[in-house]
Design an enzyme around this catalytic site. Structure first.
Site, mmCIF file in Angstrom:
data_model
loop_
_atom_site.group_PDB
_atom_site.id
_atom_site.type_symbol
_atom_site.label_atom_id
_atom_site.label_comp_id
_atom_site.label_asym_id
_atom_site.label_seq_id
_atom_site.Cartn_x
_atom_site.Cartn_y
_atom_site.Cartn_z
ATOM 1 N N SER A 276 -20.321 -39.084 17.049
ATOM 2 C CA SER A 276 -21.473 -39.565 16.275
ATOM 3 C C SER A 276 -22.790 -39.087 16.878
ATOM 4 C CB SER A 276 -21.455 -41.093 16.159
ATOM 5 O OG SER A 276 -21.254 -41.690 17.419
ATOM 6 N N HIS A 306 -12.541 -42.204 16.289
ATOM 7 C CA HIS A 306 -13.860 -42.491 16.888
ATOM 8 C C HIS A 306 -14.181 -43.950 16.552
ATOM 9 C CE1 HIS A 306 -17.718 -41.998 18.618
ATOM 10 N NE2 HIS A 306 -18.378 -41.428 17.630
ATOM 11 N N HIS A 351 -9.530 -42.795 26.786
ATOM 12 C CA HIS A 351 -10.871 -42.295 26.469
ATOM 13 C C HIS A 351 -10.986 -40.866 26.968
ATOM 14 C CE1 HIS A 351 -15.256 -41.911 26.386
ATOM 15 N NE2 HIS A 351 -15.223 -42.889 25.485
ATOM 16 N N ARG A 360 -17.870 -51.742 28.858
ATOM 17 C CA ARG A 360 -18.217 -52.400 27.596
ATOM 18 C C ARG A 360 -17.111 -53.381 27.199
ATOM 19 N NH1 ARG A 360 -19.219 -47.161 23.969
ATOM 20 N NH2 ARG A 360 -17.177 -46.736 24.902
ATOM 21 N N ASP A 406 -13.399 -50.558 22.000
ATOM 22 C CA ASP A 406 -12.788 -50.988 20.736
ATOM 23 C C ASP A 406 -11.646 -51.982 20.939
ATOM 24 O OD1 ASP A 406 -14.398 -49.265 19.147
ATOM 25 O OD2 ASP A 406 -13.155 -47.584 19.786
#
Ligand code: MLT
Length: 474
Positions: A276, A306, A351, A360, A406
């Protein structure tokens, strides 16, 4: 990805940066502005940083930082040091640093709400940090909030566009289309040829502020139109960006709004090479305005490997619950994962760059330990965290067996009754606009040129490599 700078380039890089006692915490723009106006503060930083870049390029324009291999060319340029991004840097082991600040530092240092019991900082403050390199004061955060509040009214044609979409059009397709259609407002594209090149960033700044002001209302209308009864988005000037966003979605609970502030900060920026961010930057490099560039980034974010991965994680948890119930045993979770691995992957794990648990993920886990520790789905997320990494490690093939951002977010949104998983990536997109818009302003400020890397055919590569296996010059 490790950036291999030559010793000499590294020394200059360190000399020209302010290190503030951190190994990787390089503050690229050490000057702190006393202005409460973001544009003025950026103008000061841009002047200083331009000089630094000119000096650095002059001295080291020919210094090598890595070499492209045939593997890089076929491997999605994985690990190839080829991009600039000043807003954040991703360390494989410690995760993202926003302008030199780790996630825990960012969450601790940014200004937080003082009266509604909120514990998470304002995304407005993060935007100031990404744009200027400095942690803002409370007044500087208020400046961003007020700017976004007064710029946030949605053009009528955007509302009409969204309300005329079929309710089952994927929310990411709606967001992408609405952002493109916002380009009618762009000052950058209208005045592009009338200002000096070194002032282009100022037009970009105005557009980006308008985009960030409007994107929450666009996203909220997508939510209410697709899944509830449409609410005409309103901006209350006494509320912050996230509160207005949530209220326009029909959400008023302070705890959910607090989580949304955290969510908006965590997903904002992940250096320049993710799909992105790179799509926004690439399209912007052709001097497309920020609306068209952000729309391109949203299209990339909508990919299942993604940003759409958070949706896949939630689907995975649902399938697990369907098969083994709400409180599966560790053995059941393990065998479910082993079955999944026969035909695919465990969504939310692994990742391209990270080699440790994504901070995160950890920040969301810490939030849940305080607020949602008894939620059965959150418990499953944590059970997966216990079981999946050793399982993936035992296969011996996986470079990173650890969870990424995620792996956690979907279960939290479910716990807060945002149950429409097709919508999750829109939230990611709103947050990603913070990082990519900060960087697109800087990209124009640094007068970065159009991106145009060289491509090859396989036959050409075979010819170049030759029988000796070494590359011959053209
Ligand atoms: C992101 O936040 O963009 C994802 O973690 C993907 C990436 O960094 O490549």
């Amino acid at each position: 990805m490790s950036l291999k700078l030559s010793r000499c380039a590294r020394e200059l890089f360190l000399k020209t940066s302010s290190i503030k006692g951190r190994q990787h915490g390089v503050h690229l723009v050490p000057h702190r502005s006393s202005s409460c106006n973001l544009k003025e503060a950026m103008a000061e930083q841009i002047k200083i940083h331009r000089e630094k870049v000119i000096k650095f390029r002059k001295e080291h324009g020919k210094t090598k930082v890595g070499e492209a291999t045939i593997g890089n060319i076929y491997g999605g340029m994985r690990g190839l040091p080829a991009l600039l991004c000043e807003t954040s840097y991703l360390d494989p082991n410690e995760g993202i640093r926003f302008r030199g600040h780790t996630i825990p530092e960012t969450l601790c240092e940014l200004p937080k709400p003082e009266c509604d019991g909120g514990e998470q900082p304002y995304p407005e403050g993060l935007f100031w940090l990404l744009c200027t390199g400095c942690i803002p004061t409370k007044e500087q955060v208020e400046f961003v909030r007020d700017e976004w509040n007064c710029r946030g009214k949605l053009p009528k044609h955007i509302k009409t566009l969204l309300l005329n979409f079929p309710k089952n059009l994927h929310p990411m397709a709606q967001l992408s289309a609405a952002l493109s259609a916002m380009n009618i407002k762009s000052q950058f594209s209208k005045k592009l040829n009338t200002v000096k090149k070194d002032k282009l960033w100022e037009l970009m700044y105005e557009d980006c502020m308008d985009l960030l002001a409007a994107i929450t209302s666009i996203a909220a209308l997508i939510y209410t139109h697709s899944f509830k009864t449409p609410i005409d988005p309103k901006i209350d000037e006494n509320l912050c960006w996230t509160e207005n966003f949530c209220h326009n979605m029909g959400i008023c609970e302070p705890e959910i709004i607090d989580f949304m502030r955290l969510y908006m900060i965590l997903h904002s920026d992940h250096e320049g090479g993710n799909v992105s961010a790179h799509a926004v930057h690439l399209v912007g490099s052709a001097l497309s305005d920020c609306y068209l560039s952000m729309s391109a980034g949203i299209n990339g974010l909508a990919g299942p490997i993604h940003g759409l991965a958070n949706q896949e994680v939630w689907r995975f948890i649902q399938e697990l619950v369907k098969k083994h119930g709400k409180t599966p045993t560790d053995d059941q979770v393990k065998s479910f994962c082993q079955d999944a691995l026969k035909t695919g992957v465990i969504p939310g794990y692994g990742h391209a760059v990270l080699r440790k648990t994504d901070p995160r993920f950890t920040a969301q886990k810490e939030f849940c330990e305080k607020h949602l520790k008894d939620d059965p789905n959150i418990k499953i997320v944590w059970q997966l965290f216990k079981i999946v990494p050793p399982l993936l490690e035992s296969l011996g093939k996986v470079q990173n067996p650890w969870p990424n951002v995620d792996a956690h977010s979907g279960a939290i949104l479910q716990a807060y009754c945002i149950t429409e998983m097709n919508y999750y990536t829109v939230l990611f997109g709103v947050s990603r606009a913070l990082g990519t818009m900060a960087w697109i302003i800087w990209a124009r400020a640094l007068l970065l040129p159009i991106e145009r890397p060289k491509s090859y055919t396989t036959d050409k590569l075979i010819q170049m490599v030759g029988s000796s296996g070494t590359c011959k010059k053209k």
